[in-house]
Scaffold this motif. Structure first.
Motif, PDB file in Angstrom:
ATOM      1  N   ALA A 139     -31.838  -7.014 -40.571  1.00  0.00           N
ATOM      2  CA  ALA A 139     -32.976  -6.241 -40.807  1.00  0.00           C
ATOM      3  C   ALA A 139     -33.357  -6.463 -42.258  1.00  0.00           C
ATOM      4  O   ALA A 139     -33.908  -6.545 -43.088  1.00  0.00           O
ATOM      5  N   ALA A 140     -32.187  -5.441 -42.944  1.00  0.00           N
ATOM      6  CA  ALA A 140     -31.615  -6.134 -44.393  1.00  0.00           C
ATOM      7  C   ALA A 140     -31.511  -7.002 -45.284  1.00  0.00           C
ATOM      8  O   ALA A 140     -31.924  -8.085 -46.306  1.00  0.00           O
ATOM      9  N   HIS A 141     -30.339  -8.133 -44.430  1.00  0.00           N
ATOM     10  CA  HIS A 141     -30.417  -9.543 -44.627  1.00  0.00           C
ATOM     11  C   HIS A 141     -31.734 -10.138 -44.335  1.00  0.00           C
ATOM     12  O   HIS A 141     -31.874 -11.233 -45.315  1.00  0.00           O
ATOM     13  N   ALA A 142     -32.838 -10.474 -43.543  1.00  0.00           N
ATOM     14  CA  ALA A 142     -33.875 -10.690 -43.734  1.00  0.00           C
ATOM     15  C   ALA A 142     -34.056 -10.853 -44.868  1.00  0.00           C
ATOM     16  O   ALA A 142     -35.659 -11.130 -45.100  1.00  0.00           O
ATOM     17  N   ARG A 143     -34.625  -9.111 -45.655  1.00  0.00           N
ATOM     18  CA  ARG A 143     -34.847  -9.079 -46.954  1.00  0.00           C
ATOM     19  C   ARG A 143     -34.197  -9.402 -48.230  1.00  0.00           C
ATOM     20  O   ARG A 143     -34.610  -8.835 -49.270  1.00  0.00           O
ATOM     21  N   GLY A 144     -32.534  -9.694 -48.130  1.00  0.00           N
ATOM     22  CA  GLY A 144     -32.446  -9.976 -48.629  1.00  0.00           C
ATOM     23  C   GLY A 144     -31.113  -9.295 -50.195  1.00  0.00           C
ATOM     24  O   GLY A 144     -30.500  -9.637 -50.925  1.00  0.00           O
ATOM     25  N   LEU A 145     -31.234  -8.328 -48.796  1.00  0.00           N
ATOM     26  CA  LEU A 145     -30.138  -7.380 -49.547  1.00  0.00           C
ATOM     27  C   LEU A 145     -28.753  -7.340 -48.122  1.00  0.00           C
ATOM     28  O   LEU A 145     -28.784  -7.542 -47.374  1.00  0.00           O
ATOM     29  N   LYS A 146     -27.526  -7.366 -48.932  1.00  0.00           N
ATOM     30  CA  LYS A 146     -26.190  -6.518 -48.376  1.00  0.00           C
ATOM     31  C   LYS A 146     -26.384  -5.776 -47.664  1.00  0.00           C
ATOM     32  O   LYS A 146     -27.460  -4.874 -48.407  1.00  0.00           O
ATOM     33  N   VAL A 147     -24.942  -5.528 -47.255  1.00  0.00           N
ATOM     34  CA  VAL A 147     -25.346  -4.437 -46.094  1.00  0.00           C
ATOM     35  C   VAL A 147     -23.378  -4.133 -46.371  1.00  0.00           C
ATOM     36  O   VAL A 147     -22.680  -4.249 -46.071  1.00  0.00           O
ATOM     37  N   THR A 148     -23.234  -2.958 -47.305  1.00  0.00           N
ATOM     38  CA  THR A 148     -21.935  -2.080 -47.137  1.00  0.00           C
ATOM     39  C   THR A 148     -21.769  -1.186 -47.216  1.00  0.00           C
ATOM     40  O   THR A 148     -23.004  -0.226 -46.931  1.00  0.00           O
ATOM     41  N   ILE A 149     -20.486  -0.643 -46.530  1.00  0.00           N
ATOM     42  CA  ILE A 149     -20.383   0.108 -46.141  1.00  0.00           C
ATOM     43  C   ILE A 149     -18.988   1.002 -46.315  1.00  0.00           C
ATOM     44  O   ILE A 149     -18.981   0.656 -46.651  1.00  0.00           O
ATOM     45  N   ASP A 150     -19.687   2.636 -46.079  1.00  0.00           N
ATOM     46  CA  ASP A 150     -18.182   3.646 -46.077  1.00  0.00           C
ATOM     47  C   ASP A 150     -16.629   3.476 -45.346  1.00  0.00           C
ATOM     48  O   ASP A 150     -17.489   2.920 -44.015  1.00  0.00           O
ATOM     49  N   GLN A 151     -15.805   3.095 -45.816  1.00  0.00           N
ATOM     50  CA  GLN A 151     -14.875   2.968 -44.912  1.00  0.00           C
ATOM     51  C   GLN A 151     -13.873   4.320 -45.815  1.00  0.00           C
ATOM     52  O   GLN A 151     -13.245   4.704 -46.912  1.00  0.00           O
ATOM     53  N   ASN A 195     -36.123  -3.529 -56.250  1.00  0.00           N
ATOM     54  CA  ASN A 195     -35.245  -4.791 -56.810  1.00  0.00           C
ATOM     55  C   ASN A 195     -33.742  -4.301 -56.952  1.00  0.00           C
ATOM     56  O   ASN A 195     -32.707  -4.926 -57.647  1.00  0.00           O
ATOM     57  N   VAL A 196     -32.846  -4.038 -55.406  1.00  0.00           N
ATOM     58  CA  VAL A 196     -31.499  -3.356 -55.970  1.00  0.00           C
ATOM     59  C   VAL A 196     -31.233  -4.986 -55.227  1.00  0.00           C
ATOM     60  O   VAL A 196     -32.022  -5.829 -54.483  1.00  0.00           O
ATOM     61  N   ASP A 197     -29.746  -5.215 -55.183  1.00  0.00           N
ATOM     62  CA  ASP A 197     -29.007  -6.824 -54.480  1.00  0.00           C
ATOM     63  C   ASP A 197     -28.384  -5.753 -53.086  1.00  0.00           C
ATOM     64  O   ASP A 197     -28.253  -6.488 -52.510  1.00  0.00           O
ATOM     65  N   ALA A 198     -28.327  -4.649 -53.210  1.00  0.00           N
ATOM     66  CA  ALA A 198     -27.128  -4.416 -51.534  1.00  0.00           C
ATOM     67  C   ALA A 198     -27.752  -3.118 -51.148  1.00  0.00           C
ATOM     68  O   ALA A 198     -27.551  -1.985 -52.436  1.00  0.00           O
ATOM     69  N   ILE A 199     -26.895  -2.391 -50.321  1.00  0.00           N
ATOM     70  CA  ILE A 199     -27.023  -1.036 -49.864  1.00  0.00           C
ATOM     71  C   ILE A 199     -25.911  -0.113 -49.990  1.00  0.00           C
ATOM     72  O   ILE A 199     -24.882  -1.321 -48.959  1.00  0.00           O
ATOM     73  N   TRP A 200     -25.170   0.325 -50.014  1.00  0.00           N
ATOM     74  CA  TRP A 200     -24.485   1.475 -49.175  1.00  0.00           C
ATOM     75  C   TRP A 200     -24.533   2.758 -48.569  1.00  0.00           C
ATOM     76  O   TRP A 200     -25.188   3.502 -48.853  1.00  0.00           O
ATOM     77  N   ILE A 201     -24.458   2.263 -47.340  1.00  0.00           N
ATOM     78  CA  ILE A 201     -24.448   3.845 -46.555  1.00  0.00           C
ATOM     79  C   ILE A 201     -23.202   4.715 -46.252  1.00  0.00           C
ATOM     80  O   ILE A 201     -22.597   3.675 -45.801  1.00  0.00           O
ATOM     81  N   SER A 202     -23.049   5.439 -46.398  1.00  0.00           N
ATOM     82  CA  SER A 202     -22.585   6.471 -46.588  1.00  0.00           C
ATOM     83  C   SER A 202     -22.168   6.586 -44.539  1.00  0.00           C
ATOM     84  O   SER A 202     -23.145   6.531 -43.777  1.00  0.00           O
ATOM     85  N   PRO A 203     -21.222   7.494 -44.590  1.00  0.00           N
ATOM     86  CA  PRO A 203     -20.493   7.134 -42.781  1.00  0.00           C
ATOM     87  C   PRO A 203     -21.555   7.487 -42.103  1.00  0.00           C
ATOM     88  O   PRO A 203     -22.388   9.273 -42.652  1.00  0.00           O
ATOM     89  N   PHE A 204     -20.849   7.297 -40.850  1.00  0.00           N
ATOM     90  CA  PHE A 204     -22.492   7.055 -39.751  1.00  0.00           C
ATOM     91  C   PHE A 204     -21.631   7.182 -38.486  1.00  0.00           C
ATOM     92  O   PHE A 204     -22.343   6.945 -37.477  1.00  0.00           O
ATOM     93  N   PHE A 205     -19.951   7.181 -38.696  1.00  0.00           N
ATOM     94  CA  PHE A 205     -19.289   6.886 -37.031  1.00  0.00           C
ATOM     95  C   PHE A 205     -19.309   8.304 -36.591  1.00  0.00           C
ATOM     96  O   PHE A 205     -19.331   9.025 -37.233  1.00  0.00           O
ATOM     97  N   THR A 206     -18.734   8.114 -35.440  1.00  0.00           N
ATOM     98  CA  THR A 206     -17.874   8.848 -34.717  1.00  0.00           C
ATOM     99  C   THR A 206     -17.606  10.408 -35.616  1.00  0.00           C
ATOM    100  O   THR A 206     -16.941   9.558 -36.027  1.00  0.00           O
TER     101      THR A 206
END
Length: 558
Positions: free
Chosen positions: A96-108, A53-64
């Motif tokens: 897939a996240a948006h389909a489940r009602g989850l926002k997606v935030t990413i590290d910069q 029942n969270v609203d969003a995910i924050w993904i720590s860095p996955f960049f090259t």
């Protein structure tokens, strides 16, 4: 261009009061058996995340990245490191996240890059190449020593000599993480282009790492901190970084102009947001300055609640100080993340689910948005690792006084009965502690009274009460280790006003309370305080929430 961010988002202020679940991708779920979590692993577990029942995910860095700081040293802002997958995997994750009602935030990570980034490779070749001024370069003093006494967060001088240019470059973190020069307009525009790249791919927002480090001041020495008989105040004795007052190397006024440019870019993409990480001695004032007026960051959070102190007087002092400063700004609160020891250990609640429920109720009843770090919902304690098991450069450098950040970054345990907690078919990059297996997701998922299900219940309860998500706050004096506050949302008719009492003691507490207070019909069983006859009764680590009419000012005589 992915136009979902423009046409598919509902509620442009979704971030206000949102609960954001932080994923450390290396340790969340490994889909291919190489021992490292990946984007496909996140996709595979999105149903679980949505169930919280969270609203969003924050993904720590996955960049090259060369991974010397495990992704916080970016070599290509637009590339997905092969250990995590591909850009196509990321696009599928967003969908897939948006389909489940989850926002997606990413590290910069904007203040610095890896020394393998092409920008730095060019910048260091000479003093007159097209990117010569893209990083912070300075001549040595007459005696050959660094330009200033500034210290790196990871130990030692913040300046590194480069034999190609016969100059020093600034690195506030690892030697391999040179600082960009935000005084150069070309750098600012280049960074904004990198951010736009991800906006065009449909992300809903950004967590901005060390955002107050983007600009430096004049190249003059920082003064020492004040000292006392016990030594330097508020300083880890193993790290000289804390011996200085950081007046010139970070948190400069010029940073505000950059944040305004960044906000103007985000405003081109309705429904997107930003949350900045602020590490500073004056963090509450910085949080206020960075979020006020609607022209800079949407939210900011600091390390004020990420230390060891957690008594109700300290919490009350921190929260009331923030409210006095922030005005129309918006805070984001977190009790744990990938940089600090696990909450259950740090706040002395290991094997104490009642106290962990109390801490969650405390977090979810404050004014602001919330970040939850993966594994907090399971009550994971800090993993005890040996020096030989460490991979974190900070832990290796400062051992044994400081054991680094690996103890909070071990893999997420999914199942107690399978090897490595079902995180990976291969040998994981960090070990899965035996004590974590007994707290595995599947075990708790099937137990109605588990901490995991308490998280789900309280998060669902918060969603249903706009006063808790977006309302105003008023704090009452702490009494007998009980933290008391009220939340109200005047914009709704009738005005929803909630009273909250949180018992941080291990004893039964009975306190005076407004006679008008009425227990909520929809309050879950773990909200176990009783309101009656002008009193509230709280069991040890008890939680009480009531509704009160908004006809007049409440006098809560505590």
């Amino acid at each position: 261009m992915n136009t979902q961010h423009i046409f598919g988002r509902q509620g442009q202020d979704w971030w206000r009061g949102a609960v954001i679940y932080q994923i450390y991708p290396r340790s969340f779920m490994d889909s291919n058996g190489d021992g490292i979590g990946d984007l496909q692993g996140i996709i595979d577990k999105l149903d679980y995340i949505a169930s919280l029942n969270v609203d969003a995910i924050w993904i720590s860095p996955f960049f090259t990245s060369p991974m010397k700081d495990f992704g916080y040293d970016v070599a290509d802002y637009r590339g997905v490191d092969p250990i995590f997958g591909t850009l196509d995997d990321f696009d599928r994750l967003v969908e897939a996240a948006h389909a489940r009602g989850l926002k997606v935030t990413i590290d910069q990570v904007l203040s610095h890059t890896s020394d393998l980034h092409p920008w730095f490779a060019e910048s260091r070749t000479s003093r007159d190449n097209p990117k010569a001024d893209w990083y912070v370069w300075a001549d040595a003093k007459a005696d050959g020593s660094p330009p200033t006494n500034w210290q790196s967060v990871f130990g030692g001088s913040a300046w590194q000599w480069d034999t190609r240019r016969c100059q020093y470059y600034l690195h506030n973190f690892l030697v391999s993480q040179p600082d960009l020069n935000f005084r150069n307009p070309q750098v600012v525009e280049a960074i904004l282009d990198e951010v736009r790249f991800w906006l065009d791919r449909g992300v809903d927002g950004f967590r901005l790492d060390a955002i107050n480090f983007c600009t430096h001041g004049e190249l003059v020495d920082n003064p020492p901190r004040s000292s006392s008989a016990e030594g330097f105040l508020g300083v880890r004795p193993d790290n000289p970084y804390g011996y200085q007052l950081h007046l010139h190397d970070k948190t400069q006024p010029e940073n505000l102009a950059f944040l305004e440019k960044l906000r103007a870019l985000l405003d081109e993409y309705p429904g997107t947001t930003s949350v900045g990480e602020v590490g500073d001695d004056d963090s509450l004032n910085v949080m206020a300055a960075y979020t006020q007026g609607g022209k800079r960051l949407h939210m900011a959070y600091s390390f004020d609640l990420l230390g060891e102190r957690h008594d109700p007087e300290f919490l009350h002092q921190t929260l009331t100080a923030m409210e006095a400063k922030i005005g129309d700004g918006w805070p984001c609160w977190a009790l744990g993340n990938h940089d600090v020891p696990r909450l259950a250990t740090r706040w002395k609640a290991q094997d104490d689910p009642a106290r962990l429920r109390l801490y969650l109720a405390f977090l979810l009843t404050q004014r602001g948005s919330v970040c939850l770090y993966q594994g907090e919902e399971l009550g994971l304690p800090e993993a005890e690792l040996t020096l030989e098991q460490l991979v974190d450069p900070a832990g290796i450098t400062f051992w044994p006084a400081y054991k680094g950040r690996d103890g909070c970054r071990t893999p997420h345990p999914w199942c107690a009965e399978t090897r490595h907690g079902d995180f990976s078919r291969g040998e994981p990059w960090l070990p899965v502690p035996d004590e974590h297996l007994g707290l595995a997701m599947r075990h708790q998922d099937e137990a109605p009274d588990s901490l995991l299900n308490a998280y789900r219940t309280l998060l669902a309860f918060r969603r249903e009460h706009v006063a808790l998500k977006k309302g105003e706050v008023r704090y009452h004096p702490v009494r007998d280790e009980v933290l008391c506050l009220e939340r109200s949302y005047p914009a709704r008719e009738p005005n929803e006003r909630l009273l909250v009492a949180l018992n941080f003691s291990d004893a039964l507490r009975t306190l005076p309370a407004p006679r008008e207070a009425q227990a909520l019909d929809d309050a879950p069983a773990l909200v176990n305080g009783a309101w009656a006859n002008g009193e509230v009764q709280l069991p040890p680590c008890g939680i009480a929430i009531a509704r009160c009419p908004a006809r007049e000012e409440i006098v809560w005589d505590v």
